[in-house]
Design an enzyme around this catalytic site. Structure first.
Site, PDB file in Angstrom:
ATOM      1  N   ARG A  58       0.791  -1.229   0.000  1.00  0.00           N
ATOM      2  CA  ARG A  58       0.000   0.000   0.000  1.00  0.00           C
ATOM      3  C   ARG A  58       0.814   1.264   0.000  1.00  0.00           C
ATOM      4  NH1 ARG A  58      -2.714  -3.730   2.021  1.00  0.00           N
ATOM      5  NH2 ARG A  58      -0.839  -4.058   3.216  1.00  0.00           N
ATOM      6  N   THR A  59       1.756   1.372   0.939  1.00  0.00           N
ATOM      7  CA  THR A  59       2.381   2.676   1.164  1.00  0.00           C
ATOM      8  C   THR A  59       3.135   3.160  -0.076  1.00  0.00           C
ATOM      9  OG1 THR A  59       2.520   2.162   3.496  1.00  0.00           O
ATOM     10  CG2 THR A  59       3.889   3.971   2.728  1.00  0.00           C
ATOM     11  N   LYS A  88      26.762  -2.208  -1.809  1.00  0.00           N
ATOM     12  CA  LYS A  88      28.202  -1.931  -1.905  1.00  0.00           C
ATOM     13  C   LYS A  88      28.637  -1.007  -0.777  1.00  0.00           C
ATOM     14  CE  LYS A  88      27.830  -1.865  -6.965  1.00  0.00           C
ATOM     15  NZ  LYS A  88      27.991  -0.969  -8.131  1.00  0.00           N
ATOM     16  N   ARG A 109      11.347   3.989   2.919  1.00  0.00           N
ATOM     17  CA  ARG A 109      11.029   3.064   4.028  1.00  0.00           C
ATOM     18  C   ARG A 109      12.263   2.245   4.329  1.00  0.00           C
ATOM     19  NH1 ARG A 109       5.806  -0.787   4.358  1.00  0.00           N
ATOM     20  NH2 ARG A 109       4.980   1.165   5.198  1.00  0.00           N
ATOM     21  N   HIS A 137       5.542   6.273  11.420  1.00  0.00           N
ATOM     22  CA  HIS A 137       4.947   6.162  10.087  1.00  0.00           C
ATOM     23  C   HIS A 137       3.993   7.362   9.949  1.00  0.00           C
ATOM     24  CE1 HIS A 137       3.488   4.605   6.426  1.00  0.00           C
ATOM     25  NE2 HIS A 137       3.236   3.347   6.767  1.00  0.00           N
TER      26      HIS A 137
HETATM   27  C1  NCD Z   1       1.995  -0.827   8.316  1.00  0.00           C
HETATM   28  C2  NCD Z   1       3.499  -0.628   8.327  1.00  0.00           C
HETATM   29  O1  NCD Z   1       4.194  -0.957   7.378  1.00  0.00           O
HETATM   30  O2  NCD Z   1       3.930  -0.122   9.348  1.00  0.00           O
HETATM   31  N1  NCD Z   1       1.435  -0.992   7.059  1.00  0.00           N
HETATM   32  C3  NCD Z   1       1.246   0.065   6.214  1.00  0.00           C
HETATM   33  O3  NCD Z   1       2.108   0.897   6.035  1.00  0.00           O
HETATM   34  N2  NCD Z   1       0.056   0.187   5.620  1.00  0.00           N
HETATM   35  C4  NCD Z   1       1.538  -1.801   9.319  1.00  0.00           C
HETATM   36  C5  NCD Z   1       2.144  -3.169   9.383  1.00  0.00           C
HETATM   37  O4  NCD Z   1       3.009  -3.533   8.593  1.00  0.00           O
HETATM   38  O5  NCD Z   1       1.706  -3.918  10.257  1.00  0.00           O
END
Ligand code: NCD
Length: 316
Positions: A58-59, A88, A109, A137
């Site tokens: 999703r993100t 590297k 991320r 997040h």
């Molecule tokens: C979450 C995350 O990655 O922190 N998911 C997300 O970004 N939609 C929650 C999770 O992974 O449990």
């Protein structure tokens, strides 16, 4: 805060006014999108880089959808751990310098807390934290607040916000708390002792004047919740897999439990879910976790416009 050119690294950056600015702009975009208004001139010519060192469905797509629907372009590396110079031993600082040279905005991320800050230190290009290990997040927190606002029709006054599951390692509940502390809400945390909300977050909420209840008893606590925010036990954060197995399945929201919840409560989950919400709940009108996915796009559209200094062009 001055959004233009800013990094979005932590929810700690946001005042109540900043949060409202993002949510109100998101609402305008949500309405315009629903009405079929054209939005694809707003970020025409802008380029986003998404660099993910940790899995995502999703993100990453949500940020990319937001950019593409606003007319911008995207370049993506979904597997930086194995398909970048990270392999590297390039430092995050230098990677930031590089990616920031190519793009107008970087979305990142990474499995380590505070790693996104290290990358952002290498570039003046705005960097968005899409999750740094168990830490934060911020954009997920914002879209969760937007979802609550959209469904409740008011800005949280008096709501009892329940957070359930892995509150220790879950970066989503951490960011939710940091944003919601600016509003008149109560918190009910449901977690086994070993996965309790970090003490510094509980103390910060109390300093902000918020009431916090902590319990292990979901069956009892659910009846008083206005928002039931579920989280996955974060398997990847446990060094000892047996420790994970001890907590796996600790709280499962099923229809028997939902019967005890308020008629007008809403259920949130950032997804992915493992076993903490049974599939039958998907049909319950109180389930909002798939709606959250749509809301994430408009909230990220709003953030991108603010960061790239184009929010004033939203004049519909
Ligand atoms: C979450 C995350 O990655 O922190 N998911 C997300 O970004 N939609 C929650 C999770 O992974 O449990």
């Amino acid at each position: 805060m001055d959004f233009k050119g800013a990094d979005i690294l932590s929810t700690g950056q946001f005042s109540q006014e900043d949060i409202l600015r993002v949510l109100k702009l998101a609402a305008k975009l949500d309405k315009a999108w629903a009405e079929g208004k054209s939005l694809d001139h707003l970020l025409h010519g802008k380029l986003m880089a998404t660099i993910f060192f940790e899995p995502s469905t999703r993100t990453r797509f949500s940020h990319e959808t937001a950019m593409l629907r606003l007319g911008g372009s995207v370049m993506s590396n979904p597997d930086m751990l194995s398909l970048s110079s990270y392999k590297k031993q390039e430092t995050l600082h230098d990677t930031g310098k590089m990616v920031g040279t190519f793009a107008d905005v970087v979305v990142m991320r990474h499995p380590e807390a505070h790693s996104v800050e290290k990358l952002a230190a290498g570039t003046n290009t705005p960097v968005i934290n899409a999750g740094d290990g168990p830490n934060e997040h911020p954009t997920q927190g914002l879209l969760d607040l937007y979802t609550i606002w959209k469904n409740k029709g008011h800005l949280f006054d008096g709501l009892n916000i329940g957070m359930v599951g892995d509150l220790k390692y879950g970066r989503v509940p951490h960011s939710q708390c940091d944003l919601l502390k600016h509003f008149d809400v109560r918190f009910t945390f449901v977690a086994p002792q070993g996965l309790a909300m970090p003490r510094e977050i509980v103390e910060e909420l109390k300093r902000a004047g918020r009431e916090v209840i902590e319990t292990e008893n979901f069956d009892e606590a659910i009846a008083d919740m206005d928002v039931i925010s579920m989280t996955r036990v974060q398997e990847e954060r446990f060094i000892d897999k047996n420790e994970y197995l001890k907590y796996k399945g600790v709280y499962i929201l099923d229809s028997a439990l939902m019967e005890k919840a308020k008629k007008e409560a809403i259920v949130l989950h950032p997804l992915p879910r493992v076993d903490e919400i049974t599939a039958e709940i998907d049909l319950d009108p109180r389930a909002k976790y798939f709606e959250q996915v749509h809301n994430g796009v408009v909230v990220r559209m709003a953030l991108l416009l603010l960061i790239l200094g184009k929010d004033s062009e939203v004049n519909f």
